[in-house]
Design a protein around this motif. Structure first.
Motif, PDB file in Angstrom:
ATOM      1  N   GLY A 272       0.744  -1.326  -0.085  1.00 38.76           N
ATOM      2  CA  GLY A 272      -0.096   0.004  -0.011  1.00 38.76           C
ATOM      3  C   GLY A 272       0.627   1.226  -0.035  1.00 38.76           C
ATOM      4  N   ASP A 278       0.841   2.139   5.104  1.00 33.17           N
ATOM      5  CA  ASP A 278       1.586   0.969   5.008  1.00 33.17           C
ATOM      6  C   ASP A 278       2.957   1.636   4.984  1.00 33.17           C
ATOM      7  N   HIS A 334      -1.049  -0.538  -4.192  1.00 24.78           N
ATOM      8  CA  HIS A 334      -2.323  -0.086  -4.192  1.00 24.78           C
ATOM      9  C   HIS A 334      -2.416   1.264  -3.361  1.00 24.78           C
ATOM     10  N   GLY A 336      -4.243   1.921  -0.991  1.00 24.76           N
ATOM     11  CA  GLY A 336      -4.748   1.422   0.561  1.00 24.76           C
ATOM     12  C   GLY A 336      -3.492   1.588   1.534  1.00 24.76           C
ATOM     13  N   SER A 342      -7.092  -4.294  -1.142  1.00 20.50           N
ATOM     14  CA  SER A 342      -7.145  -3.437  -2.118  1.00 20.50           C
ATOM     15  C   SER A 342      -6.640  -3.888  -3.438  1.00 20.50           C
TER      16      SER A 342
END
Length: 359
Positions: A272, A278, A334, A336, A342
């Motif tokens: 992420g 993340d 991603h 997220g 995600s």
């Protein structure tokens, strides 16, 4: 190992989709040390309307809805249905990973890592590591929790190979964070797993040890994480010892070789973004470099890598939400957080194509 089905039902739902579910316990023979019990907890969920065996994604985690068993129609949805698989920082918007899998004609199995091996140093005299050592402290070349969790996943696969609802040649492994590390180790060491989704794995997973950024070898050898690794790994975090000091530069291996051990089987490296949780600590860039550096082994074995043309030392991550998904080695960051939900729809489409699965 003796596997027992303790609960089964055909009247359950995931989201609104009817499913069949079995809850299992895998008992490890402990006659040599009766004081230590290892009972592996696993739940298998498959689409109720499947016309034949389905691919299954085994997911490291305690399950959802308390004991991991799907709910009956009309019962309230469990409040933790995302957290068990998505880690932290997700939006909780849209379908869960398990809903996406069932909708795509996949099944899933949740396996509880702590029922295989405790996630702490004190537990090294318990779990499967403690059982094989008959309760004695481990030796320096004995395994750590990551490898023990991978062993437990392989024992779960032993049972899945006997289950008519499962296409045993199309079973994958998934995990996030420490369980992302374990998912990568599992695919590397157990050739029967067909595919992996490696979520936000960081140091000890897809991140390069020798890259001096974020989480480091010294963190893996610290008090909270040393049990993940073999005992002799600790020497690479030693500032002082009878052999002097050692650091990541002294390691004979690095993360790109762990990824390469998975070749030519499909391996999806997922991260992420720091803004959503993340953290930079995970070193997404260093993990991308390791993925690039693993590419030659995939190509050697007639598989496709991510297609990066730059040398791994100078290769830069593509923009967020750019999937490098044309080959057996795949990368996608991603937008997220510390989760892989995600990326789940992208993983399912990619894996289904490579495994030749049509819902």
């Amino acid at each position: 190992m003796t596997w027992t089905v303790v609960t089964q039902a055909t009247d359950r739902v995931v989201g609104t989709m009817p499913v069949a579910a079995k809850q299992l316990v895998g008992h490890v023979d402990n006659a040599a040390c009766p004081s230590i019990k290892v009972d592996i907890q696993m739940t298998l969920v498959t689409p109720a309307d499947a016309q034949g065996p389905v691919p299954v994604l085994m997911m490291f985690g305690g399950g959802f809805g308390g004991n991991g068993f799907p709910r009956r129609p009309g019962e309230p949805a469990p409040t933790n249905r995302f957290s068990a698989f998505a880690g932290f920082g997700g939006t909780n918007a849209g379908p869960s990973s398990t809903e996406m899998l069932i909708a795509a004609g996949w099944g899933y199995a949740t396996i509880n890592p702590n029922s295989i091996q405790p996630d702490n140093g004190a537990g090294l005299t318990k779990g499967i590591i403690g059982l094989v050592n008959k309760g004695q402290p481990r030796q320096p070349d004995d395994w750590g929790s990551l490898r023990a969790w991978a062993w437990g996943a392989a024992r779960g696969l032993d049972w899945l190979e006997t289950e008519a609802a499962v296409d045993a040649k199309k079973v994958g492994i998934e995990g996030v964070s420490r369980y992302g590390k374990a998912a990568l180790v599992t695919l590397a060491f157990e050739p029967r797993f067909a595919v992996a989704l490696v979520g936000s794995s960081g140091e000890g997973g897809a991140k390069l040890h020798r890259r001096n950024f974020g989480e480091a070898v010294e963190n893996l050898t610290g008090s909270g994480e040393y049990h993940w690794m073999a005992g002799n790994f600790l020497k690479y975090g030693a500032a002082e010892s009878r052999f002097g000091s050692k650091n990541a530069g002294d390691l004979p291996v690095d993360a790109h070789e762990l990824i390469a051990l998975c070749a030519p089987r499909p391996t999806f490296i997922s991260y992420g973004i720091p803004a959503r949780g993340d953290a930079n600590w995970l070193d997404q860039q260093g993990s991308y470099m390791a993925t690039v550096a693993a590419g030659p082994v995939f190509r050697l074995l007639s598989a496709k890598d991510i297609g990066e043309k730059e040398n791994y030392r100078t290769a830069k991550m593509p923009p967020v939400n750019t999937g490098l998904l044309d080959g057996e080695l795949a990368w996608r960051q991603h937008d997220g957080g510390h989760e892989d939900r995600s990326n789940m729809k992208h993983f399912i489409a990619w894996a289904s194509k490579l495994l030749k699965h049509s819902p």
